[in-house]
Scaffold this motif. Structure first.
Motif, PDB file in Angstrom:
ATOM      1  N   PHE A  16      -4.040   4.119  -7.012  1.00 14.76           N
ATOM      2  CA  PHE A  16      -4.693   2.863  -6.634  1.00 14.76           C
ATOM      3  C   PHE A  16      -5.551   2.343  -7.790  1.00 14.76           C
ATOM      4  O   PHE A  16      -5.488   1.161  -8.149  1.00 14.76           O
ATOM      5  CB  PHE A  16      -5.599   3.078  -5.413  1.00 14.76           C
ATOM      6  N   ILE A  21       0.833  -1.204   0.000  1.00 14.29           N
ATOM      7  CA  ILE A  21       0.000   0.000   0.000  1.00 14.29           C
ATOM      8  C   ILE A  21       0.867   1.254   0.000  1.00 14.29           C
ATOM      9  O   ILE A  21       0.619   2.213  -0.738  1.00 14.29           O
ATOM     10  CB  ILE A  21      -0.943  -0.002   1.218  1.00 14.29           C
ATOM     11  N   TYR A  40     -11.516   0.328  -3.252  1.00 15.60           N
ATOM     12  CA  TYR A  40     -11.520   1.373  -2.231  1.00 15.60           C
ATOM     13  C   TYR A  40     -11.365   2.755  -2.866  1.00 15.60           C
ATOM     14  O   TYR A  40     -12.076   3.708  -2.502  1.00 15.60           O
ATOM     15  CB  TYR A  40     -10.387   1.137  -1.228  1.00 15.60           C
ATOM     16  N   ALA A  41     -10.436   2.879  -3.827  1.00 17.23           N
ATOM     17  CA  ALA A  41     -10.190   4.169  -4.477  1.00 17.23           C
ATOM     18  C   ALA A  41     -11.425   4.641  -5.228  1.00 17.23           C
ATOM     19  O   ALA A  41     -11.773   5.828  -5.186  1.00 17.23           O
ATOM     20  CB  ALA A  41      -9.002   4.049  -5.423  1.00 17.23           C
ATOM     21  N   LEU A  97      -4.809  -7.788  -3.464  1.00 15.42           N
ATOM     22  CA  LEU A  97      -4.616  -6.518  -2.760  1.00 15.42           C
ATOM     23  C   LEU A  97      -4.792  -5.340  -3.715  1.00 15.42           C
ATOM     24  O   LEU A  97      -5.419  -4.331  -3.366  1.00 15.42           O
ATOM     25  CB  LEU A  97      -3.223  -6.476  -2.123  1.00 15.42           C
ATOM     26  N   VAL A  98      -4.251  -5.459  -4.926  1.00  9.63           N
ATOM     27  CA  VAL A  98      -4.397  -4.402  -5.933  1.00  9.63           C
ATOM     28  C   VAL A  98      -5.874  -4.185  -6.266  1.00  9.63           C
ATOM     29  O   VAL A  98      -6.336  -3.040  -6.385  1.00  9.63           O
ATOM     30  CB  VAL A  98      -3.609  -4.765  -7.207  1.00  9.63           C
ATOM     31  N   LEU A 148      -7.590  -2.371  -3.323  1.00  8.29           N
ATOM     32  CA  LEU A 148      -7.223  -0.957  -3.306  1.00  8.29           C
ATOM     33  C   LEU A 148      -7.948  -0.193  -4.406  1.00  8.29           C
ATOM     34  O   LEU A 148      -8.349   0.963  -4.216  1.00  8.29           O
ATOM     35  CB  LEU A 148      -5.711  -0.805  -3.465  1.00  8.29           C
ATOM     36  N   HIS A 203      -5.504   8.103  -4.738  1.00  8.12           N
ATOM     37  CA  HIS A 203      -6.593   7.233  -5.190  1.00  8.12           C
ATOM     38  C   HIS A 203      -6.493   6.947  -6.684  1.00  8.12           C
ATOM     39  O   HIS A 203      -6.849   5.847  -7.135  1.00  8.12           O
ATOM     40  CB  HIS A 203      -7.940   7.889  -4.869  1.00  8.12           C
ATOM     41  N   GLN A 248       2.377   2.450  -3.370  1.00 13.64           N
ATOM     42  CA  GLN A 248       1.475   3.206  -4.227  1.00 13.64           C
ATOM     43  C   GLN A 248       1.195   4.597  -3.655  1.00 13.64           C
ATOM     44  O   GLN A 248       1.009   5.568  -4.410  1.00 13.64           O
ATOM     45  CB  GLN A 248       0.172   2.430  -4.416  1.00 13.64           C
ATOM     46  N   MET A 249       1.169   4.715  -2.341  1.00 15.77           N
ATOM     47  CA  MET A 249       0.971   6.023  -1.730  1.00 15.77           C
ATOM     48  C   MET A 249       2.171   6.938  -1.999  1.00 15.77           C
ATOM     49  O   MET A 249       2.012   8.124  -2.302  1.00 15.77           O
ATOM     50  CB  MET A 249       0.751   5.873  -0.225  1.00 15.77           C
TER      51      MET A 249
END
Length: 335
Positions: free
Chosen positions: A86, A55, A315-316, A308-309, A312, A83, A58-59
């Protein structure tokens, strides 16, 4: 019609390529053993510990992108920048390499950022990341020369014997990956030639490319860049401790396989599926991991990290819709 067919082929061909490599690698594999390993033998603590680094990578990319955009006069929200990154990785699972365009479109849609300027900074980022990978590769080769020499000496293995272990299908897969990478380069060059015909767009891209020299706090840009790749590596390396057969391989093996895997994802398949499996599995075997165990490792690790990707990305998408379009003095998004 011809254009539509070409667009369909760009989507279908990467899926077929990745699917063909995965089928060739996992044909005849006992997936029940993989399930047992996943549910009963794998150390999930280390896998969960790897997630924050996936995570964070990417942040860091989102933070760096926002900083790169500032010299062009664009100031997206930090949350939107993150976002969009993501979402771009999740989009690339459907259509390889579409992520770069997706995140530029997201910034345009939600924060009114110029698409061409954003795309220019993405080109800059890719150039920087390519340089980092090349430096990491050179450093790894330099540091691992003695390790490889010792390995070959102790095992009586030579390069010729390694090559002899490759089947005709193995050579074919390697050749197909090379051709696919060249095809991707050709497509990218064609896309750039299209932008060359549009003066305004070309100007925006160039402004984004040269923006790096005007970035304030270059030390912070360097920190973000190193943070991206350190996080990617830790996201991968910690998974070694999930399995008994990779836990003792050491950081050197992790670094070598990480570099090889990073190069393999250049081949345009969803999240590197297929080429990444093939490259990392081959290197693990050279470090003494059994063929079947290496297959289990790349299958489980890649599948979980891909999940996980996806999470994310979901979520984004939800966060972007919740935050809504940025307003400027009540007049709406600037053009």
């Amino acid at each position: 019609m011809k254009k539509a067919l070409g667009n369909i082929m760009k989507i279908v061909m990467p899926l077929l390529l990745g699917g063909a490599i995965l089928y060739w690698m996992y044909r005849g594999l006992d997936f029940s053993k993989a399930e047992h390993l996943l549910l009963h033998e794998m150390n999930w603590t280390w896998m969960l510990l790897s997630f924050p680094f996936g995570i964070l990578a990417q942040m860091f990319r989102g933070w760096r992108w926002k900083q790169t955009l500032e010299p062009t006069g664009e100031h997206p929200r930090t949350s939107t920048s993150i976002h969009s990154v993501f979402l771009s990785y999740a989009a690339s699972l459907v259509i390889p390499r579409i992520g770069e365009f997706t995140r530029c479109a997201v910034l345009k849609r939600y924060d009114g950022v110029s698409f061409s300027k954003a795309l220019g900074t993405v080109v800059t980022e890719r150039a920087i990341d390519t340089l980092v990978v090349l430096l990491m590769t050179a450093l790894t080769l330099f540091l691992q020369m003695s390790v490889f020499g010792t390995f070959f000496e102790k095992t009586g293995t030579s390069i010729d014997s390694i090559l002899h272990k490759f089947t005709a299908t193995g050579y074919l897969v390697t050749a197909v990956c090379d051709v696919a990478a060249l095809f991707l380069l050709f497509i990218l060059l064609r896309r750039l030639s299209i932008y060359d015909r549009v003066k305004a767009t070309l100007g925006g891209i160039w402004q984004g490319v040269v923006s790096l020299k005007d970035v304030r706090r270059k030390w912070l840009f360097t920190f973000f860049t190193l943070g991206i790749w350190a996080s990617y590596f830790l996201h991968y390396y910690l998974t070694f401790f999930c399995f008994d057969f990779t836990a003792d391989l050491g950081i050197s093996c992790a670094l070598v396989t990480f570099i090889v895997g990073s190069m393999a994802v250049i081949v345009p398949t969803p999240n590197g599926a297929g080429p990444w499996h093939f490259a990392v599995k081959t290197m693990l075997i050279l470090y003494g991991v059994a063929d079947e165990q290496a297959l289990y490792f790349v299958l489980i690790v890649h599948s979980i990290q891909t999940l996980l990707v996806i999470l994310l990305g979901i979520y984004a998408w939800m966060a972007l819709n919740f935050s809504g379009v940025r307003r400027y003095g009540g007049t709406g998004v600037r053009e």
